[in-house]
Design a protein around this motif. Structure first.
Motif, PDB file in Angstrom:
ATOM      1  N   ILE A 110       1.058   4.002  -3.969  1.00  0.00           N
ATOM      2  CA  ILE A 110      -0.129   4.726  -2.956  1.00  0.00           C
ATOM      3  C   ILE A 110      -0.631   5.682  -4.026  1.00  0.00           C
ATOM      4  CG2 ILE A 110       1.719   6.543  -2.673  1.00  0.00           C
ATOM      5  CD1 ILE A 110      -1.538   5.693  -0.446  1.00  0.00           C
ATOM      6  N   HIS A 117      -8.797   3.905  -1.354  1.00  0.00           N
ATOM      7  CA  HIS A 117      -7.991   3.521  -0.610  1.00  0.00           C
ATOM      8  C   HIS A 117      -9.430   2.435  -0.019  1.00  0.00           C
ATOM      9  CE1 HIS A 117     -11.105   7.063  -1.700  1.00  0.00           C
ATOM     10  NE2 HIS A 117     -11.367   6.825   0.109  1.00  0.00           N
ATOM     11  N   LYS A 172      -3.835   6.226  -5.020  1.00  0.00           N
ATOM     12  CA  LYS A 172      -5.274   7.010  -4.940  1.00  0.00           C
ATOM     13  C   LYS A 172      -5.555   7.498  -6.593  1.00  0.00           C
ATOM     14  CE  LYS A 172      -2.699   9.907  -0.678  1.00  0.00           C
ATOM     15  NZ  LYS A 172      -4.167   9.899  -0.430  1.00  0.00           N
ATOM     16  N   SER A 208       0.903  -1.076  -0.460  1.00  0.00           N
ATOM     17  CA  SER A 208       0.382   0.220   0.076  1.00  0.00           C
ATOM     18  C   SER A 208       0.946   1.053   0.048  1.00  0.00           C
ATOM     19  CB  SER A 208      -1.010  -0.004   1.094  1.00  0.00           C
ATOM     20  OG  SER A 208      -1.680  -1.497   1.456  1.00  0.00           O
TER      21      SER A 208
END
Length: 603
Positions: free
Chosen positions: A226, A235, A230, A222
């Motif tokens: 990221i 998320h 996003k 994660s």
């Protein structure tokens, strides 16, 4: 979605229930041996401290039957002084024990972690393809912490408390054998409970530690992904997946706590009942004049002094089981075979350059009846020549280039550099001759210059760095806040894909290698930058032997000749123009239209 729910490396705890915790823990001996004298000294000091605690009931007996019964106040003060000195001695000895083990056990943990890290560097790429990184991280952190805690506390106190219980029981039997037998009554139920507890707790402890590794993998993925999370608004789903794994781990930890509560309930309750029965029977004997009040006080004080050694059995066994599981998990990695070393040198062939001779390859974990990814590859890249490797997606191009630096080992056949079999070279020698640049560049959390100079053998200076950056058209680094000393951050994600790719190319050429393997190193560059890099690369390729995976005609034109890989085999070799005229599949690939051929999937 990035989440993989259960990494393939999570072991089935059922397979570990029948193993011996002692046998597993004995594998720690090579690491413990250098500090064994400190540990033995610490154990001896702890035994002395416990024995000092067992002398206190005897002093109480003397005080009750002597100064207290005789109303001798001076004797009472003397007894109080003895008790104070014994208490101080016990405290100081336990403090000395902790001091003795702190530094050497920190060294043991550091040594095991260093060995694990070195071993991971020597394991083949196939191993890292199978194992989730979170599982490896949990072994290098959580598991080693558990082992250090075991060596510092349970290992010592299982011995110390055992000795203390034996000595205490002997003292109680000497005081009054009938009351001593009452105290020994719960021994058999406690032993049976411990045996059952060990079997059940082993399974749950293994589950918990594997689930920690799974959770670590999710967190790591994660963090590294990221931007994808996003960018695609994932998320919430990632958080949901994390919560599910956390809930699973929480349930496992609660089962561990339930088992520990059960054994602790048995271990605490039965001895307390026995002490209560002994108190009643002893009081009756004192009332009948068959037992002195001092003896009863000493007996009960000794029994109470043994409460901690007995009650601690539960969590000491739990910590020992967790340490045994951690040891198994540690050695699961350490037992993996590292990359094979150089074999006996084969007769040197007369030809030079880079040659593949009847090379076949199948991934180690592939089914035995599956077709090979590469099948009887024969290819010769002449000295000073550049060979472009072209093929449809999944044809095995990247796999073939990975065989040259021995990131994978050939299943059959041989690869030679200047007539010498690469398996006859040490990996250090081989990788000093061969430099690689991959399509997916990997950068480290270090300065730009450090990342590039990682590809240099021996001493490389600023001139070498500047030359490599110029070849890769990576002049953008001079505009960074600290120039070539700028930290690029984890995975180099602070840079664009094209910037990372250019730095990876600079790393490949900085050491002026004799053999250069490039896996589509220009795929992320814009047209103008690509043209500038290709112009600089031509000078480099003129002085080395190169194998270049190419997808675009502009990259193919860097090479002197082209090899077409189709279905895991070399289908054609020639110049770009020759293959355009004579090979329809090659023409389709260069034109960007489907060829209609069926390619064997390769990973």
């Amino acid at each position: 979605m990035l989440m993989a729910t259960t990494p393939a490396t999570t072991k089935d705890p059922e397979k570990h229930v029948d193993r011996s915790a002692v046998r597993a823990l004995l594998r720690l001996w090579p690491y413990v041996r250098p500090v064994r004298m400190r540990l033995l000294t610490a154990a001896f000091v702890a035994v002395l401290a416990s024995c000092a605690g067992l002398v206190i009931p005897l002093v109480l007996k003397w005080m009750v039957d002597g100064p207290v019964a005789d109303r001798d106040s001076a004797g009472v003060w003397l007894g109080a002084l003895y008790l104070l000195l014994l208490g101080l001695a016990e405290a100081l000895l336990f403090g000395l024990r902790r001091w003795l083990v702190a530094r050497p056990l920190a060294a043991v943990e550091a040594g095991m972690r260093a060995d694990l890290y070195r071993h991971l560097q020597r394991l083949p790429v196939a191993f890292h393809d199978r194992w989730a990184s979170g599982q490896l991280l949990s072994r290098a952190t959580t598991d080693l912490m558990l082992l250090r805690m075991f060596l510092a506390f349970p290992l010592t106190f299982l011995l110390v408390n055992g000795v203390t219980i034996v000595i205490g029981v002997v003292i109680m039997l000497i005081q009054d054998w009938s009351l001593g037998l009452v105290i020994l009554g719960p021994a058999i139920p406690v032993i049976v409970t411990c045996v059952v507890f060990e079997t059940r707790y082993t399974k749950v402890a293994r589950q918990a530690q594997d689930q920690v590794g799974d959770l670590t993998t999710v967190v790591e993925e994660s963090v590294l992904g990221i931007r994808i999370i996003k960018g695609f608004g994932r998320h919430r789903s990632q958080a949901r997946a994390f919560r599910e794994l956390s809930r699973t781990l929480r349930g496992t930890e609660l089962r561990k706590a339930g088992l520990l509560a059960t054994i602790w309930g048995v271990i605490v309750t039965l001895p307390e009942v026995a002490i209560g029965v002994a108190l009643v029977l002893g009081a009756v004997q004192v009332a009948d004049g068959d037992l002195s009040a001092g003896t009863l006080v000493a007996f009960l004080s000794t029994a109470l002094a043994l409460r901690w050694p007995v009650e601690s059995i539960g969590f000491l066994l739990a910590m020992s089981q967790e340490a045994a599981t951690a040891t198994e998990r540690y050695f699961e990695v350490m037992d993996e075979k590292p990359e094979s070393r150089a074999t006996a040198a084969a007769p040197r062939a007369e030809d030079s350059g880079l040659r593949f001779q009847d090379v076949s390859f199948r991934y180690p974990d592939a089914p035995e009846d599956s077709p090979p990814v590469l099948d009887r590859i024969n290819l010769h890249v002449r000295p000073g020549e550049s060979m472009a490797l072209v093929g449809a997606t999944g044809s095995g191009k990247t796999t073939l280039t990975a065989l040259v630096p021995r990131l994978h080992e050939v299943t059959a056949g041989r690869i030679t550099l200047d007539g010498e079999d690469i398996t006859a070279m040490s990996r250090e020698e081989l990788r000093s001759k061969v430099a690689v640049a991959f399509e997916e560049p990997t950068l480290f959390s270090a300065g730009v210059g450090d990342n590039v100079l990682m590809g240099a053998q021996g001493d490389a200076g600023q001139d070498d760095l500047e030359r490599a950056l110029a070849v890769a058209q990576a002049d953008f680094v001079y505009a960074l806040p600290q120039g070539t000393d700028t930290q690029v951050g984890e995975q180099g994600l602070s840079l664009s894909g094209g910037q990372r790719q250019r730095l990876a190319l600079a790393r490949a050429v900085v050491g002026r290698p004799g053999f250069l393997v490039l896996d589509d190193p220009l795929s992320a560059l814009d047209v103008h930058t690509e043209a500038a890099v290709e112009a600089a690369l031509r000078d480099v390729l003129a002085r080395t032997t190169g194998l270049i995976v190419a997808h675009r005609p502009s990259t193919v034109l860097l090479a002197d000749r082209v090899a077409l890989l189709s279905g895991g085999r070399i289908a054609a070799v020639g110049t770009h123009q020759e293959l355009l005229r004579t090979n329809a599949e090659y023409a389709h690939l260069m034109a960007g239209t489907p060829s209609g051929t069926t390619e064997e999937a390769a990973r």
